[in-house]
Design a protein around this motif. Structure first.
Motif, PDB file in Angstrom:
ATOM      1  N   ASP A 111      36.872  43.045  42.706  1.00 36.42           N
ATOM      2  CA  ASP A 111      37.398  43.042  44.071  1.00 36.42           C
ATOM      3  C   ASP A 111      37.614  41.625  44.598  1.00 36.42           C
ATOM      4  O   ASP A 111      38.443  41.410  45.487  1.00 36.42           O
ATOM      5  CB  ASP A 111      36.453  43.808  45.004  1.00 36.42           C
ATOM      6  CG  ASP A 111      36.577  45.311  44.824  1.00 36.42           C
ATOM      7  OD1 ASP A 111      37.580  45.757  44.248  1.00 36.42           O
ATOM      8  OD2 ASP A 111      35.654  46.037  45.247  1.00 36.42           O
ATOM      9  N   LEU A 112      36.862  40.657  44.083  1.00 40.01           N
ATOM     10  CA  LEU A 112      37.052  39.277  44.524  1.00 40.01           C
ATOM     11  C   LEU A 112      38.398  38.720  44.084  1.00 40.01           C
ATOM     12  O   LEU A 112      38.916  37.771  44.684  1.00 40.01           O
ATOM     13  CB  LEU A 112      35.923  38.398  43.990  1.00 40.01           C
ATOM     14  CG  LEU A 112      34.572  38.500  44.713  1.00 40.01           C
ATOM     15  CD1 LEU A 112      33.484  37.753  43.945  1.00 40.01           C
ATOM     16  CD2 LEU A 112      34.681  37.957  46.140  1.00 40.01           C
ATOM     17  N   LEU A 113      38.976  39.303  43.032  1.00 43.63           N
ATOM     18  CA  LEU A 113      40.267  38.832  42.526  1.00 43.63           C
ATOM     19  C   LEU A 113      41.420  39.767  42.867  1.00 43.63           C
ATOM     20  O   LEU A 113      42.577  39.363  42.819  1.00 43.63           O
ATOM     21  CB  LEU A 113      40.203  38.658  40.998  1.00 43.63           C
ATOM     22  CG  LEU A 113      39.204  37.627  40.463  1.00 43.63           C
ATOM     23  CD1 LEU A 113      39.280  37.578  38.947  1.00 43.63           C
ATOM     24  CD2 LEU A 113      39.466  36.250  41.060  1.00 43.63           C
ATOM     25  N   ALA A 114      41.098  41.036  43.204  1.00 43.24           N
ATOM     26  CA  ALA A 114      42.140  42.028  43.430  1.00 43.24           C
ATOM     27  C   ALA A 114      42.676  41.947  44.850  1.00 43.24           C
ATOM     28  O   ALA A 114      41.981  41.543  45.790  1.00 43.24           O
ATOM     29  CB  ALA A 114      41.598  43.426  43.161  1.00 43.24           C
ATOM     30  N   ALA A 115      43.923  42.357  45.006  1.00 43.63           N
ATOM     31  CA  ALA A 115      44.538  42.400  46.336  1.00 43.63           C
ATOM     32  C   ALA A 115      44.175  43.695  47.056  1.00 43.63           C
ATOM     33  O   ALA A 115      44.087  43.733  48.280  1.00 43.63           O
ATOM     34  CB  ALA A 115      46.057  42.281  46.213  1.00 43.63           C
ATOM     35  N   GLN A 127      36.543  32.970  48.042  1.00 45.74           N
ATOM     36  CA  GLN A 127      36.478  34.022  47.027  1.00 45.74           C
ATOM     37  C   GLN A 127      36.578  33.500  45.589  1.00 45.74           C
ATOM     38  O   GLN A 127      35.840  33.969  44.719  1.00 45.74           O
ATOM     39  CB  GLN A 127      37.544  35.079  47.300  1.00 45.74           C
ATOM     40  CG  GLN A 127      37.198  35.953  48.503  1.00 45.74           C
ATOM     41  CD  GLN A 127      38.139  37.125  48.670  1.00 45.74           C
ATOM     42  OE1 GLN A 127      38.930  37.433  47.771  1.00 45.74           O
ATOM     43  NE2 GLN A 127      38.082  37.786  49.815  1.00 45.74           N
ATOM     44  N   PRO A 128      37.450  32.538  45.267  1.00 41.13           N
ATOM     45  CA  PRO A 128      37.444  32.009  43.888  1.00 41.13           C
ATOM     46  C   PRO A 128      36.111  31.367  43.505  1.00 41.13           C
ATOM     47  O   PRO A 128      35.617  31.561  42.388  1.00 41.13           O
ATOM     48  CB  PRO A 128      38.582  30.988  43.900  1.00 41.13           C
ATOM     49  CG  PRO A 128      39.478  31.422  45.003  1.00 41.13           C
ATOM     50  CD  PRO A 128      38.581  31.985  46.055  1.00 41.13           C
ATOM     51  N   ALA A 129      35.537  30.607  44.431  1.00 39.85           N
ATOM     52  CA  ALA A 129      34.246  29.981  44.157  1.00 39.85           C
ATOM     53  C   ALA A 129      33.150  31.036  44.039  1.00 39.85           C
ATOM     54  O   ALA A 129      32.272  30.940  43.165  1.00 39.85           O
ATOM     55  CB  ALA A 129      33.899  28.971  45.255  1.00 39.85           C
ATOM     56  N   LEU A 130      33.192  32.051  44.904  1.00 40.78           N
ATOM     57  CA  LEU A 130      32.211  33.126  44.836  1.00 40.78           C
ATOM     58  C   LEU A 130      32.338  33.897  43.532  1.00 40.78           C
ATOM     59  O   LEU A 130      31.327  34.279  42.924  1.00 40.78           O
ATOM     60  CB  LEU A 130      32.377  34.074  46.024  1.00 40.78           C
ATOM     61  CG  LEU A 130      31.988  33.526  47.407  1.00 40.78           C
ATOM     62  CD1 LEU A 130      32.317  34.532  48.492  1.00 40.78           C
ATOM     63  CD2 LEU A 130      30.498  33.175  47.442  1.00 40.78           C
TER      64      LEU A 130
END
Length: 315
Positions: free
Chosen positions: A84-88, A24-27
């Motif tokens: 959403d890629l960073l949110a919980a 997810q961080p890379a995406l």
């Protein structure tokens, strides 16, 4: 949307790329870069067409409208996906989901209708050059753009109203990064769900295939007219004005067919998410690059417009 008042589900959870937590961080970094490049590329095209009077022709005015629709399409989907890629927590309310579906379908189909109008513009320019100023004047061009936007709004309204007229009984987990039709239909309950799903699919496929058929007919007439040109150089110059548009059409409908014409059968949610990425993120990213690189006149205008402002002493 009467279904909003009787639905048991009041919010959804967009699972998105949660199946790939380590990526997810890379995406996020990749998608953010592609998103910024998409915005920058389309804004550069719009600014160039607006500032260069030599580009105030129907072909480039259509391109400008296409860039605007592409920017709005990416704004409707990508920022939420990046968050959403960073949110919980990936919850989205029913109304927000409906709004996202409406705007994404509106701008997506506007894009298809504008590509069709651009195909007609190239057909008139090559097959009826003497009548081109009359058929594709300022008023005719404005009408085609207006009808394209109106058609996109109608498609967005029809699809969204049909889907959110259904009752969603749960579960509330959407196996996608956006409020897309197929995963939402799976969450709906009621005897009319199959009929609605079939109707929405038929409307979308008919509109896309109808646009594609008109574009193919335009290019069939263009090819027939090009074959009548005696010199190879003349044929090359005439077709060069269509190259960027034709390339974008192939990319647009190639990825759209992956979404709407994929064969039935068992599919993984992760596979559907990755296929959705090709159409919602990759296609808008490629479009301004194709138009900028394959259109020599536009590329020259960009260099003249922006390099002259950065270093006027070099021009």
């Amino acid at each position: 949307m009467r279904g909003l008042n009787v639905s048991r589900v009041t919010e959804f959870t967009l699972l998105g790329f949660s199946a790939f937590p380590q990526l997810q961080p890379a995406l996020f970094s990749l998608f953010l870069l592609m998103y910024l490049c998409t915005l920058l590329g389309n804004l550069l095209i719009t600014a160039t067409v607006r500032s260069e009077r030599g580009l105030h022709t129907p072909m480039y005015l259509f391109l400008c409208a296409l860039s605007v629709s592409e920017v709005l399409y990416t704004v409707a989907i990508t920022p939420r996906m990046l968050a959403d890629l960073l949110a919980a927590r990936h919850a989205i309310s029913l109304r927000a989901c409906a709004s996202q579906m409406f705007f994404s379908f509106t701008f997506g189909f506007t894009h298809s209708f504008l590509l069709t109008a651009m195909g007609y513009d190239r057909y008139v320019a090559i097959c009826h050059p003497l009548r081109y100023p009359v058929l594709m004047g300022a008023r005719g061009c404005a009408r085609l753009v207006a009808w394209s936007w109106a058609g996109g709004c109608v498609m967005g309204l029809v699809v969204t109203a049909s889907i959110f007229h259904l009752t969603f009984c749960g579960p509330s987990r959407i196996h996608h990064f956006a409020c897309h039709v197929p995963p939402l239909v799976k969450l709906a309950c009621g005897r009319d769900v199959p009929a609605v799903a079939l109707g929405v699919g038929a409307v979308c496929i008919t509109a896309l295939l109808g646009c594609l058929l008109l574009i193919l007919l335009s290019y069939a007439c263009i090819v027939a007219a090009l074959l009548k040109i005696p010199s190879a150089e003349g044929r090359r110059k005439a077709f060069s004005t269509c190259a960027s548009h034709l390339t974008v059409v192939v990319v647009h409908y190639g990825f759209a067919s992956v979404i709407y014409l994929k064969p039935r059968g068992p599919r993984s949610p992760e596979g559907d998410t990755l296929m959705g990425f090709t159409y919602t993120v990759l296609t808008p990213f490629l479009s301004p690059i194709i138009f900028s690189l394959r259109n020599k006149e536009l590329k020259a205008a960009m260099k003249k417009t922006f390099l002259s402002r950065l270093s006027p002493d070099k021009l």
